[in-house]
Structure formats: C-alpha cells, structure tokens
Write an enzyme that holds these catalytic residues in place. Structure first.
Site, mmCIF file in Angstrom:
data_model
loop_
_atom_site.group_PDB
_atom_site.id
_atom_site.type_symbol
_atom_site.label_atom_id
_atom_site.label_comp_id
_atom_site.label_asym_id
_atom_site.label_seq_id
_atom_site.Cartn_x
_atom_site.Cartn_y
_atom_site.Cartn_z
ATOM 1 N N ARG A 47 4.971 -49.399 3.870
ATOM 2 C CA ARG A 47 4.535 -50.139 2.686
ATOM 3 C C ARG A 47 3.128 -49.769 2.257
ATOM 4 O O ARG A 47 2.336 -49.215 3.021
ATOM 5 C CB ARG A 47 4.599 -51.652 2.915
ATOM 6 C CG ARG A 47 3.713 -52.168 4.052
ATOM 7 C CD ARG A 47 2.413 -52.785 3.599
ATOM 8 N NE ARG A 47 1.576 -53.145 4.735
ATOM 9 C CZ ARG A 47 0.635 -52.362 5.232
ATOM 10 N NH1 ARG A 47 0.420 -51.163 4.711
ATOM 11 N NH2 ARG A 47 -0.103 -52.753 6.263
ATOM 12 N N GLU A 53 -5.428 -58.242 1.314
ATOM 13 C CA GLU A 53 -5.594 -57.622 2.633
ATOM 14 C C GLU A 53 -6.245 -58.600 3.597
ATOM 15 O O GLU A 53 -7.213 -59.289 3.228
ATOM 16 C CB GLU A 53 -6.452 -56.361 2.479
ATOM 17 C CG GLU A 53 -6.013 -55.219 3.353
ATOM 18 C CD GLU A 53 -4.623 -54.694 2.999
ATOM 19 O OE1 GLU A 53 -3.643 -55.151 3.627
ATOM 20 O OE2 GLU A 53 -4.516 -53.834 2.109
ATOM 21 N N GLY A 145 -2.314 -46.885 8.000
ATOM 22 C CA GLY A 145 -2.358 -48.098 7.182
ATOM 23 C C GLY A 145 -1.141 -48.267 6.294
ATOM 24 O O GLY A 145 -1.111 -49.133 5.429
ATOM 25 N N ASP A 193 4.007 -56.796 6.735
ATOM 26 C CA ASP A 193 4.604 -55.466 6.826
ATOM 27 C C ASP A 193 6.111 -55.555 7.063
ATOM 28 O O ASP A 193 6.896 -54.817 6.465
ATOM 29 C CB ASP A 193 3.961 -54.680 7.982
ATOM 30 C CG ASP A 193 2.455 -54.612 7.840
ATOM 31 O OD1 ASP A 193 1.947 -54.953 6.763
ATOM 32 O OD2 ASP A 193 1.782 -54.237 8.816
HETATM 33 P P1 NG1 Z 1 -1.548 -52.388 9.439
HETATM 34 O O1 NG1 Z 1 -2.625 -52.274 10.449
HETATM 35 O O2 NG1 Z 1 -1.878 -51.648 8.235
HETATM 36 O O3 NG1 Z 1 -0.201 -52.056 10.027
HETATM 37 C C1 NG1 Z 1 -2.072 -55.030 9.612
HETATM 38 C C2 NG1 Z 1 -1.094 -56.164 9.894
HETATM 39 C C3 NG1 Z 1 -0.683 -56.912 8.632
HETATM 40 C C4 NG1 Z 1 -1.898 -57.304 7.818
HETATM 41 C C5 NG1 Z 1 -2.776 -56.066 7.577
HETATM 42 C C6 NG1 Z 1 -4.048 -56.376 6.831
HETATM 43 C C7 NG1 Z 1 0.438 -55.815 11.778
HETATM 44 C C8 NG1 Z 1 1.762 -55.318 12.192
HETATM 45 N N1 NG1 Z 1 0.120 -55.652 10.502
HETATM 46 O O4 NG1 Z 1 -1.427 -53.960 8.991
HETATM 47 O O5 NG1 Z 1 0.093 -58.048 8.980
HETATM 48 O O6 NG1 Z 1 -2.618 -58.328 8.444
HETATM 49 O O7 NG1 Z 1 -3.143 -55.459 8.798
HETATM 50 O O8 NG1 Z 1 -3.775 -56.941 5.593
HETATM 51 O O9 NG1 Z 1 -0.311 -56.344 12.582
HETATM 52 MG MG MG Z 2 1.026 -51.383 11.680
#
Ligand code: NG1
Ligand code: MG
Length: 458
Positions: A47, A53, A145, A193
C-alpha cells in the site's frame, strides 16, 4: 469489491503479459520444488498511504490505496506429511520448515510474517490439519514503507483460511486478524496496512476507520497522479524500538490528557476514543493538547505521579517501548494535527477536488509534522521530498513509518514524465543509479489497485 473467497482469473487481476508470466513462473518453480501443481493461489497487495501517518494506532482514520505490487503465494496440502514448508521463488530467501502443530514466531526472519499470518487463522480452529507446502513470490519493495511485511502476513492468512476451510471470514474480519497476527513479529502497528491490503479497490482511495475496521471509498482528483520515490535507505523497523516507542508515547499522551480532562484514563487509552468521549473535533483535540500537555519531555516519575499507577501498570502501558523519557506534547500535536489533515483531505476530495493546491499543502504539512514533531524522517527523505517539490509536485511526504524508505508525491498528470526525469536527475543520478534502474525499481507512478484475492490456478 469481489467476495474474498471468489476465485478470480489470473488475466482479470494481472492485465499485462509480464504479470501473467510471473504467475506461470511461480507455478513452474512450485512444481519443480514440490513435485506437484499448487492447489491454492492467493495475492495480497502492498500500500501507499496518501495521508494519515502514525495515527492508526491512536484509533484515527487513514487514507491509503492498495498498489499493484503484491505478494502471491502458491500452496498445496500434503496429506502424507504434517509439515509446514515455506519457500520463496527467490532462492536467496532461505526455506523454513516445521511440524504443522508447532508453528511459532520465535525470531524476525522473512518467513516469520508467513508464520504470523498462518497462526492468526489457525488459532481460530481446533482441528489438526494436514501438511502444507507454500511458495512465496513478492514484488513489493522490502523495508521501503510500502508494507511488504503486511502483504506477506495477509497473503499467508488468506492461504491459511483456504487451507483450513475458514471461509466465513469477511474482508474486514480477516484484516483485524492479520493486524493482531503481525504484532507477533514485533511492531505494535494500528492495522492500516492489513486493512487496505484486503479492502483496496481499483481507482479509489479508502478512508479506513478502526474499531471495528470499516472503509469508505474516496474519489481522487482526476487532474493528479501519485508518484512513489524510494530514498534508498532501507528501514527495518521490526527489530528496532523506534516504532514501538512512538506507540507508547501516544498511549501515555492519551492517558495523561484524559486525566487532566477529568476522564478515567483506563477507559480511554487512545487519543481517538478520548476525542469521541469529549465530543471534540480533531482541531479541538489539538487545542486541548496544546493547553494541557507541556512541551519537552515527561519522565517516568512525572507520569506515574499524574496517573497514580504502579510500576507494573506503567510497564504494561508502555508495552515494548524502551524509553526512559517521553515526548507527549510533540507526539500528540502530530497525531491530532494529522487527524485533522485526513478529515480535511477527504472533505476536499468530496467537495472541492479542483483545489489540488490545498491537497498538496496538506501533504507537505504532514511531512513537516512527521519530521519536526514526530522525528521519524531522515535527511535523505527530507532531501527527496524537497527535490520532488522542486520538480513540480503539489505535495510530497514520507510514507509509512519513516526512518527510510519511500516518499509519495502528488503530481499534475500533464507534467508527470518531466517530473520523473527531473527527480531522477537530481536524486538518483548522483547516486549512480541509471534512469532505467531508477524508473523500474525506485521511482514510479502508482494508482489505486484492488485488494487481496484468491486466484484460479491456471
Ligand atoms: P510500515 O512501517 O510502513 O509497514 C507502520 C505500521 C502502520 C502504521 C504506519 C505509520 C505495521 C505493520 N504497520 O507501517 O500500522 O502505523 O507504520 O502510519 O506496524
Ligand atoms: Mg510493514
């Protein structure tokens, strides 16, 4: 949105010859490895979050899109052997195997996300299943990300649901199972996510609400497109405490603010329910944060004193955080401000989509807040967003948790080719990345794609 367990034709999901060839290649590799054709085939996408964020774990809505890049898993039941074998089409990822009864997440390895997804589903049932052989093929850039980790968890859970005949699950329900399951691997994410991986629809963004997960499709302005640019600094957050420290600071900010407002902090625990309990808008929440929390850091003793809690209760509130001091004010200012930006972004998309300048400003403000108040940006991300702005983006910000990985820029459609060339010239060329390599791997246009599905084995 199709029913989750409907089998879709490969050609209907992948409309390019290369996309279809990839699935054929996976099946050939699967047969070479396991001696027979797979009987299940599933996909779950990564995604891009347009805005919102670091607010999902505070309970606030987010506005992501599912992307074309995804994880596909081919799988086959094995009646002769009660083993779970997890392999990868890319042989540089080591294989893992264990008894199907002993699936556990003990360490952070690539296959841990597969095990987590499997566990999330298998814990719901009580039968002893046969063996399962799976092969994973992923196209979501890792540690960038774009949520490669959740795509893996979601695809694995969908595979497990097929395998264990748990077909009553809705998309919302399996997304919640996956959000919990991914926490076995380490980070205390909020569920964005996994939700968008199941709830993505072609051509629309989704406003995802939490507790319970539900979504509202949002049309994006026709005149713009979204471009992903990877700063090429990998982030690997599952083993780090940076992410969980932010989660802890947000919990403590909610608890302290609730106490200051005369609410029972144990009943609130997150900033969004606190806002609802006091019937506030995100902007009013922001005003309350500014009024009742102080800037700088809070020490553990200060918070224990405000909340009147024991050391062990304090430890349970902060969970996996390792912090000694907590920046409650800055974190809460970011969260409340970002929640307000999500609401405003959505309002503009619905009511005034021609005002792309205003949408761009919200994206820029999001980056600024993530940098200054949330301290999750790095120099490369700041530099890249500036380059994107200079190349004509209306707005540009880091995407996902930060600390590295990708940016997302909103770009007028008519300048997108020049935009991509200029960003390559200014950011990637000095790093000796050719235009071809940059545009095939690190710098590309993205648009909303459909969520997870089961594919018909061709
Ligand atoms: P990333 O690190 O991009 O997979 C994480 C969290 C999300 C959200 C975002 C910041 C997990 C699986 N994902 O995403 O739920 O908090 O950071 O908006 O921890
Ligand atoms: Mg992740």
């Amino acid at each position: 949105m199709s029913n989750l367990f409907d089998e879709l034709n490969v050609e209907d999901v992948y409309d390019t010859p290369a996309g279809q060839q990839r699935i054929n290649n996976l099946i050939v590799k699967f047969e070479a490895k396991f001696g027979e054709q797979p009987n299940f085939l599933v996909r779950a996408p990564g995604r891009v979050n347009l805005i919102g964020e670091h607010v999902d774990y505070c309970g606030f809505p987010v506005l992501p899109i599912a992307i074309q890049q995804d994880v596909v898993i081919a799988g086959r039941t094995d009646e002769t052997d009660r083993k779970l074998t997890v392999s990868n089409a890319d042989s540089s990822f080591p294989e893992y195997s264990c008894n199907i009864r002993d699936v556990q997440v003990k360490e952070v390895k690539w296959y841990s996300y597969v095990l987590a997804g499997y566990l999330g589903i298998s814990q719901r049932i009580n039968t002893l299943p046969p063996g399962l052989q799976v092969m994973v093929d992923g196209t979501v850039p890792m540690s960038a990300g774009l949520s490669s980790s959740s795509a893996l968890v979601c695809a694995s859970a969908l595979m497990a649901a097929l395998f264990l005949k748990e077909k009553s699950l809705t998309r919302e329900c399996i997304a919640e199972v996956c959000a919990k399951a991914e926490r076995y691997v380490g980070t205390e994410g909020g569920g964005m996510d996994q939700a968008i991986s199941f709830l993505g629809v072609k051509g629309k963004a989704q406003l995802i609400n939490f507790n319970p997960v539900r979504c509202e499709p949002v049309s994006l302005p026709d005149s713009v497109t979204f471009v992903v640019a990877n700063c090429m600094v990998n982030k690997w957050k599952a083993d780090g405490t940076d992410f969980n420290n932010r989660v802890a600071e947000c919990r403590l900010a909610a608890d302290v603010l609730a106490t200051k407002l005369g609410l029972d902090w144990e009943k609130v625990q997150k900033l969004q329910p606190l806002m609802v309990a006091r019937d506030m808008t995100p902007k009013e929440l922001l005003e309350n944060v500014e009024q009742h929390l102080h800037s700088g850091v809070y020490t553990r003793d200060e918070i224990v004193d405000i909340l009147k809690v024991s050391d062990s209760t304090f430890a349970s509130i902060i969970g996996k955080s390792s912090n000694e001091v907590f920046r409650l004010y800055d974190r809460a200012v970011h969260v409340a401000g970002e929640a307000a930006r999500v609401a405003e972004f959505r309002r503009l998309c619905d009511e005034n989509p021609a005002d792309v300048q205003a949408l761009g400003r919200l994206i820029d403000e999001s980056h600024d807040s993530l940098k200054v108040k949330y301290n999750v940006s790095i120099e490369e991300l700041d530099n890249l967003t500036q380059i994107c702005k200079g190349a004509g983006a209306l707005g540009s910000r880091l995407v996902g948790a930060g600390f590295g990985g990708c940016t997302i820029s909103m770009v007028p459609k008519e300048i997108v080719d020049q935009f991509i060339f200029k960003v390559w010239e200014a950011y990637y060329k000095p790093l000796n990345v050719s235009e071809e390599e940059a545009t095939s791997k690190h710098l590309f246009v993205t648009s909303p794609y459909a969520g997870a599905c089961v594919l018909k084995v061709p």
